[in-house]
Design a protein around this motif. Structure first.
Motif, PDB file in Angstrom:
ATOM      1  N   ASN A  16       6.852  -2.687  -5.324  1.00  0.00           N
ATOM      2  CA  ASN A  16       6.740  -1.319  -5.822  1.00  0.00           C
ATOM      3  C   ASN A  16       5.441  -1.174  -6.606  1.00  0.00           C
ATOM      4  O   ASN A  16       5.295  -1.697  -7.698  1.00  0.00           O
ATOM      5  N   ASP A  17       4.486  -0.453  -6.026  1.00  0.00           N
ATOM      6  CA  ASP A  17       3.217  -0.165  -6.701  1.00  0.00           C
ATOM      7  C   ASP A  17       2.972   1.337  -6.661  1.00  0.00           C
ATOM      8  O   ASP A  17       1.865   1.799  -6.390  1.00  0.00           O
ATOM      9  N   ALA A  18       4.031   2.089  -6.909  1.00  0.00           N
ATOM     10  CA  ALA A  18       3.977   3.540  -6.723  1.00  0.00           C
ATOM     11  C   ALA A  18       3.637   4.260  -8.017  1.00  0.00           C
ATOM     12  O   ALA A  18       4.339   5.157  -8.441  1.00  0.00           O
ATOM     13  N   TYR A  19       2.564   3.831  -8.692  1.00  0.00           N
ATOM     14  CA  TYR A  19       2.153   4.589  -9.880  1.00  0.00           C
ATOM     15  C   TYR A  19       0.904   5.407  -9.597  1.00  0.00           C
ATOM     16  O   TYR A  19       0.617   6.381 -10.270  1.00  0.00           O
ATOM     17  N   ASN A  20       0.125   5.037  -8.601  1.00  0.00           N
ATOM     18  CA  ASN A  20      -0.976   5.875  -8.142  1.00  0.00           C
ATOM     19  C   ASN A  20      -1.384   5.404  -6.764  1.00  0.00           C
ATOM     20  O   ASN A  20      -0.868   4.418  -6.246  1.00  0.00           O
ATOM     21  N   SER A  21      -2.304   6.116  -6.162  1.00  0.00           N
ATOM     22  CA  SER A  21      -2.705   5.751  -4.812  1.00  0.00           C
ATOM     23  C   SER A  21      -4.169   6.100  -4.612  1.00  0.00           C
ATOM     24  O   SER A  21      -4.546   7.271  -4.625  1.00  0.00           O
ATOM     25  N   ASP A  22      -5.004   5.089  -4.485  1.00  0.00           N
ATOM     26  CA  ASP A  22      -6.403   5.263  -4.132  1.00  0.00           C
ATOM     27  C   ASP A  22      -6.845   4.034  -3.344  1.00  0.00           C
ATOM     28  O   ASP A  22      -6.114   3.051  -3.237  1.00  0.00           O
ATOM     29  N   LEU A  23      -8.037   4.079  -2.800  1.00  0.00           N
ATOM     30  CA  LEU A  23      -8.482   3.015  -1.903  1.00  0.00           C
ATOM     31  C   LEU A  23      -8.527   1.656  -2.578  1.00  0.00           C
ATOM     32  O   LEU A  23      -8.110   0.642  -2.012  1.00  0.00           O
ATOM     33  N   THR A  24      -9.027   1.623  -3.814  1.00  0.00           N
ATOM     34  CA  THR A  24      -9.183   0.339  -4.496  1.00  0.00           C
ATOM     35  C   THR A  24      -7.831  -0.279  -4.816  1.00  0.00           C
ATOM     36  O   THR A  24      -7.591  -1.459  -4.561  1.00  0.00           O
ATOM     37  N   SER A  25      -6.909   0.521  -5.378  1.00  0.00           N
ATOM     38  CA  SER A  25      -5.598  -0.031  -5.715  1.00  0.00           C
ATOM     39  C   SER A  25      -4.820  -0.383  -4.450  1.00  0.00           C
ATOM     40  O   SER A  25      -4.022  -1.323  -4.439  1.00  0.00           O
ATOM     41  N   LEU A  26      -5.075   0.340  -3.356  1.00  0.00           N
ATOM     42  CA  LEU A  26      -4.438  -0.008  -2.085  1.00  0.00           C
ATOM     43  C   LEU A  26      -4.891  -1.380  -1.612  1.00  0.00           C
ATOM     44  O   LEU A  26      -4.088  -2.206  -1.173  1.00  0.00           O
ATOM     45  N   GLN A  27      -6.183  -1.649  -1.732  1.00  0.00           N
ATOM     46  CA  GLN A  27      -6.712  -2.946  -1.318  1.00  0.00           C
ATOM     47  C   GLN A  27      -6.071  -4.077  -2.113  1.00  0.00           C
ATOM     48  O   GLN A  27      -5.690  -5.119  -1.562  1.00  0.00           O
ATOM     49  N   LEU A  28      -5.914  -3.894  -3.432  1.00  0.00           N
ATOM     50  CA  LEU A  28      -5.298  -4.915  -4.267  1.00  0.00           C
ATOM     51  C   LEU A  28      -3.835  -5.125  -3.889  1.00  0.00           C
ATOM     52  O   LEU A  28      -3.349  -6.262  -3.815  1.00  0.00           O
ATOM     53  N   ALA A  29      -3.133  -4.035  -3.635  1.00  0.00           N
ATOM     54  CA  ALA A  29      -1.715  -4.139  -3.285  1.00  0.00           C
ATOM     55  C   ALA A  29      -1.531  -4.802  -1.915  1.00  0.00           C
ATOM     56  O   ALA A  29      -0.613  -5.593  -1.717  1.00  0.00           O
ATOM     57  N   LEU A  30      -2.423  -4.500  -0.978  1.00  0.00           N
ATOM     58  CA  LEU A  30      -2.335  -5.135   0.340  1.00  0.00           C
ATOM     59  C   LEU A  30      -2.582  -6.633   0.239  1.00  0.00           C
ATOM     60  O   LEU A  30      -1.982  -7.426   0.976  1.00  0.00           O
ATOM     61  N   GLY A  31      -3.460  -7.032  -0.676  1.00  0.00           N
ATOM     62  CA  GLY A  31      -3.679  -8.459  -0.900  1.00  0.00           C
ATOM     63  C   GLY A  31      -2.422  -9.147  -1.378  1.00  0.00           C
ATOM     64  O   GLY A  31      -2.117 -10.280  -0.971  1.00  0.00           O
ATOM     65  N   TYR A  32      -1.657  -8.468  -2.238  1.00  0.00           N
ATOM     66  CA  TYR A  32      -0.401  -9.040  -2.723  1.00  0.00           C
ATOM     67  C   TYR A  32       0.643  -9.083  -1.614  1.00  0.00           C
ATOM     68  O   TYR A  32       1.408 -10.040  -1.491  1.00  0.00           O
ATOM     69  N   LEU A  33       0.657  -8.048  -0.780  1.00  0.00           N
ATOM     70  CA  LEU A  33       1.577  -8.026   0.365  1.00  0.00           C
ATOM     71  C   LEU A  33       1.290  -9.210   1.290  1.00  0.00           C
ATOM     72  O   LEU A  33       2.212  -9.823   1.838  1.00  0.00           O
ATOM     73  N   ASP A  34       0.031  -9.543   1.456  1.00  0.00           N
ATOM     74  CA  ASP A  34      -0.355 -10.680   2.301  1.00  0.00           C
ATOM     75  C   ASP A  34       0.319 -11.980   1.869  1.00  0.00           C
ATOM     76  O   ASP A  34       0.570 -12.866   2.679  1.00  0.00           O
ATOM     77  N   GLN A  35       0.574 -12.103   0.567  1.00  0.00           N
ATOM     78  CA  GLN A  35       1.134 -13.348   0.045  1.00  0.00           C
ATOM     79  C   GLN A  35       2.617 -13.527   0.403  1.00  0.00           C
ATOM     80  O   GLN A  35       3.150 -14.623   0.256  1.00  0.00           O
TER      81      GLN A  35
END
Length: 829
Positions: free
Chosen positions: A337-356
């Motif tokens: 759950n990373d639903a506090y905001n949505s922009d390109l940079t925070s998306l990239q960070l969240a996708l990196g965590y999903l990769d793990q």
């Protein structure tokens, strides 16, 4: 984009290998595992006390990077077709590159520093100003010597405003950050004791932080912080170009607060500015939020917003969660759950965590529209679709009118299944038609899309009692112990007993990502479970059952061998399965007398090991009995002497050079001479300082909370709980809370032997602990009501205290927490 030739000039580097000086650089990367655009990335090999980025150059090259910034010689033959820039200090070079990039932009930039509130003020300013400006800002809390340059690098031509935060931990650090941010408007939030270890006193810390504003046009601060005000006034006397903009609730100021009216979870603030009064309401009731909102009000006035615009924005402020939460979901799913905001940079960070999340083959992203100015929708969602596709994500669910309109950007990626809904309500209505099963799901949404409703549907509803595990605190604890080690000493981490109650896979995954060398479990099944979840690190099994040796080999698990019986049985299995040089770990008994070979066994052990090509000794180790106790240092020294003698005897005869390890968490800190080749991290990793030598450097990673199920009044003379024993000697008000001994709250904690925290106040147990519930006295907490949160242990109520109350140790408390208690994993950035 900036070209290599420009990068070289900014950092005063030299092209050790020159392939294409016109190569364009769009991305600065310091982690070889998280590179979004390798073809336009510059990999910067930063060397710290804990890690050397040069060791990961090959990984970045394999990922497609062809531009490198290094501080030592690199073999060009191994990096064919790559540009290699050589500098003296790669961290300084990164900062110089970011400073050069910043100079290209003539736009207002807000720089924020202080002890607390930096990230909240930055995010609230983004919420207040995002409708008027296209804004570049620090991702999450990127405010360090590395984080600041990476943040400022995100500035692009379409941006109209920058908002960046800066934090320091010692003198001299702000000098570089000021050159990088170069703020036109400064915000000094407050001053406190946080991160004060590197400073002589508070005054020195304030003056060091003020360096950030030496070229600013305006400085916003609260006049009511006496020391801060004094230092700022003195500073401005020497830096006269800075104009102060203060606010105060006590004295004259540019923005003078005249009334603060708290109404439940809202606060109404009235203030006077230039002789006119204005009122705003914020949807928060705490004092810290009032302070943060006042700083934002001042900045908004400086940037020309009207009082009406400010009032409207303040009422819409959303709480800031700067952390990812990992929860167990329905049908064996994992929900991030990373639903506090949505922009390109925070998306990239969240996708990196999903990769793990390697325990799941299927990955799904559920994302809302991005409320981001500056990019046309088609360009924005083309980039989002490209990011999603590059990560190999199988399913994308887009929610919102803009995503629905731009479906074509996603549909062109044939391996990506994409589904779109016009609104969150539309998704919820159709939820029953979607299948979520054994997959990792990332929720990434702007606040206005109310993704918390989606989270409730996806999460596994287990229990009202929840244990939160802070993965960032675990990583910090790991770094605390790593800082004690000499270069080259490896680390082995204990994840046995469900990682001391914290959750095996989630902890192991973080440790694998953090570069730990070995994991240790107690039993074969624990190791197999980790392997099935995608953990590839070497795993030592401490208590292997001989009947499971075949499964250990099948799953590439390494057994501890502690007697001749287990050695013989493992050799038989290895022969049957025709394996050679299989890694095993030899346990020596140096005085604890639990498991292990003794000195008189060495000759026979050497003969057996030398005659068995099926085995290879990966490590030799022993266990210290009392390394945390200064009174037992003589015995610890005796154990070390025995270990030296026996392990040296073995190593002289073995064909390879096994690792040696003796130190547990306490010994790492107290006995540096005994580190050998590797150390073993156990309870210290989870935040318990058994050595009592780390002066509060460790963070307890787990917080156990429950809730009040019922509140009732008990008259004097009545009893509470089983046995008719806990008599009320006066009228009492009690709370029944949702935790009992079946959850791991030990019976010894009943009958007033322990307390919990409700509204920050102590509430002692009454009567016996029941299986699913217990009772606490809230007579002196009149505001307590049904549904309120209850802290069982956490930062303000250490688990070590519960151990003392129950006449046991922290290990037992932590490992007793039942599997039925829901675990939530928090990754704060």
């Amino acid at each position: 984009m900036n070209k290599i030739a420009q990068i070289v000039k900014w950092c005063n580097g030299a092209l050790a290998v020159d392939v294409d000086i016109n190569a364009e650089i769009d991305e600065l990367a310091t982690d070889s595992r998280n590179i979004e655009h390798p073809e336009t990335a510059l990999f910067i090999a930063i060397k710290t006390n804990l890690r050397d980025g040069h060791l990961y150059i090959a990984d970045a090259y394999v990922a497609g990077v062809r531009n490198f910034l290094v501080s030592r010689h690199v073999e060009a033959g191994e990096l064919q077709g790559a540009n290699i820039i050589l500098v003296k200090d790669t961290l300084l070079a990164l900062q110089q590159i970011a400073a050069g990039h910043r100079k290209q932009y003539k736009l207002p930039v807000i720089g924020i520093t202080g002890s607390n509130g930096k990230t909240v003020v930055k995010e609230w300013l983004y919420q207040l100003l995002g409708g008027r400006f296209s804004i570049a800002r620090s991702p999450k809390s990127y405010n360090s010597q590395v984080g600041v340059p990476l943040s400022v690098w995100l500035m692009e031509p379409e941006h109209q405003l920058g908002i960046f935060e800066a934090g320091i931990s010692q003198p001299g650090e702000m000098e570089q950050l000021e050159k990088i941010i170069a703020p036109t408007i400064g915000v000094f939030t407050n001053i406190g004791e946080a991160h004060s270890e590197g400073f002589l006193n508070i005054r020195q810390k304030i003056n060091e932080k003020l360096i950030l504003f030496r070229h600013a046009q305006h400085l916003v601060y609260c006049h009511d912080h006496a020391q801060l005000n004094e230092c700022i006034v003195n500073y401005v006397h020497h830096v006269q170009d800075v104009k102060l903009f203060s606010w105060s609730a006590k004295q004259d100021a540019d923005l003078r607060v005249t009334k603060i009216n708290k109404q439940g979870n809202k606060t109404q603030i009235t203030a006077s500015y230039k002789g006119e009064e204005a009122t705003v309401t914020i949807p928060f009731g705490d004092g810290a939020s009032v302070e943060n909102a006042m700083h934002c009000w001042c900045v908004a006035l400086l940037l020309g917003l009207s009082q009406a615009e400010i009032a409207e924005g303040m009422m819409s402020l959303q709480s800031v969660s700067m952390r990812l939460e990992l929860r167990h979901g329905l049908n064996d799913c994992t929900v991030i759950n990373d639903a506090y905001n949505s922009d390109l940079t925070s998306l990239q960070l969240a996708l990196g965590y999903l990769d793990q999340q390697k325990q799941h083959l299927m990955h799904t992203v559920i994302m809302s529209d991005m409320l981001q100015m500056g990019k046309a929708d088609i360009d924005l969602y083309e980039e989002v679709a490209a990011q999603i596709s590059r990560r190999g994500i199988q399913r994308f669910i887009g929610i919102g009118p803009a995503l629905y309109k731009n479906k074509a950007a996603f549909r062109k990626y044939k391996k990506l299944r994409s589904i779109f809904f016009r609104s969150t309500e539309d998704f919820l209505k159709n939820f029953h038609q979607l299948t979520f099963n054994k997959e990792a799901i990332l929720l990434k949404g702007a606040r206005v899309f109310a993704f918390e409703k989606i989270g409730l549907l996806l999460e596994q509803q287990v229990h009202q009692t929840v244990m939160s595990i802070n993965l960032a605190a675990l990583k910090q604890n790991l770094d605390v112990f790593r800082a004690e080690l000499s270069p080259g000493v490896k680390t082995m981490a204990m994840v046995k007993a469900f990682a001391y109650g914290s959750g095996s896979y989630e902890i192991a995954s973080l440790l694998q990502h953090a570069g730990i060398d070995y994991l240790t479990v107690a039993y074969t099944d624990e190791g197999i479970s980790l392997r099935k979840s995608g953990i590839t690190l070497p795993i030592m099994v401490m208590s292997p059952d001989a009947s499971s040796f075949d499964r250990m080999i099948a799953w590439n698990l390494e057994p501890e061998i502690f007697n001749f019986r287990s050695l013989g049985m493992f050799v038989q299995i290895a022969q049957t399965l025709q394996v050679k040089n299989y890694p095993v770990h030899i346990k020596l008994d140096t005085g604890m007398h639990r498991l292990g070979f003794e000195a008189h066994d060495m000759e026979q052990l050497i003969t057996l090991l030398k005659d068995n090509p099926m085995l290879q000794v990966a490590s030799i180790f022993s266990h210290l009995s009392a390394s945390e106790d200064p009174k037992e240092d003589d015995f610890t020294a005796l154990q070390a002497k025995r270990f030296d003698d026996m392990s040296s005897q073995l190593m002289r005869e073995l064909p390879n050079s096994p690792l040696r390890h003796l130190c547990n968490s306490a010994a790492i800190v107290r006995h540096h001479s005994l580190h050998y080749d590797m150390v073993r991290l156990g309870l210290g990793l989870y935040g318990v300082d058994g050595s009592h030598s780390l002066e509060g450097k460790l963070q307890q990673i787990s917080t156990l909370k429950t809730m009040i199920a019922q509140v009732r009044d008990v008259p004097a003379g009545d009893s509470v709980g089983y046995g008719h024993k806990a008599m009320a000697d006066h009228d009492r008000r009690i709370a029944v809370i949702c935790i009992g001994y079946a959850d791991g709250y030990l019976r010894d904690l009943g009958n007033g032997n322990a307390y919990v925290l409700i509204h920050g106040q102590q509430a002692r147990t009454i009567g016996s602990i029941c299986m699913d519930m217990c009772m606490v006295d809230i007579t002196n907490i009149p505001e307590a009501k049904e549904g309120d949160e209850v802290t069982v242990f956490g930062n303000d109520l250490p688990v070590t205290l519960l151990g003392q109350w129950a006449n046991t140790i922290s290990y037992e408390i932590m490992t007793s927490i039942s599997q039925r208690v829901k675990r939530v994993y928090i990754n704060e950035e």
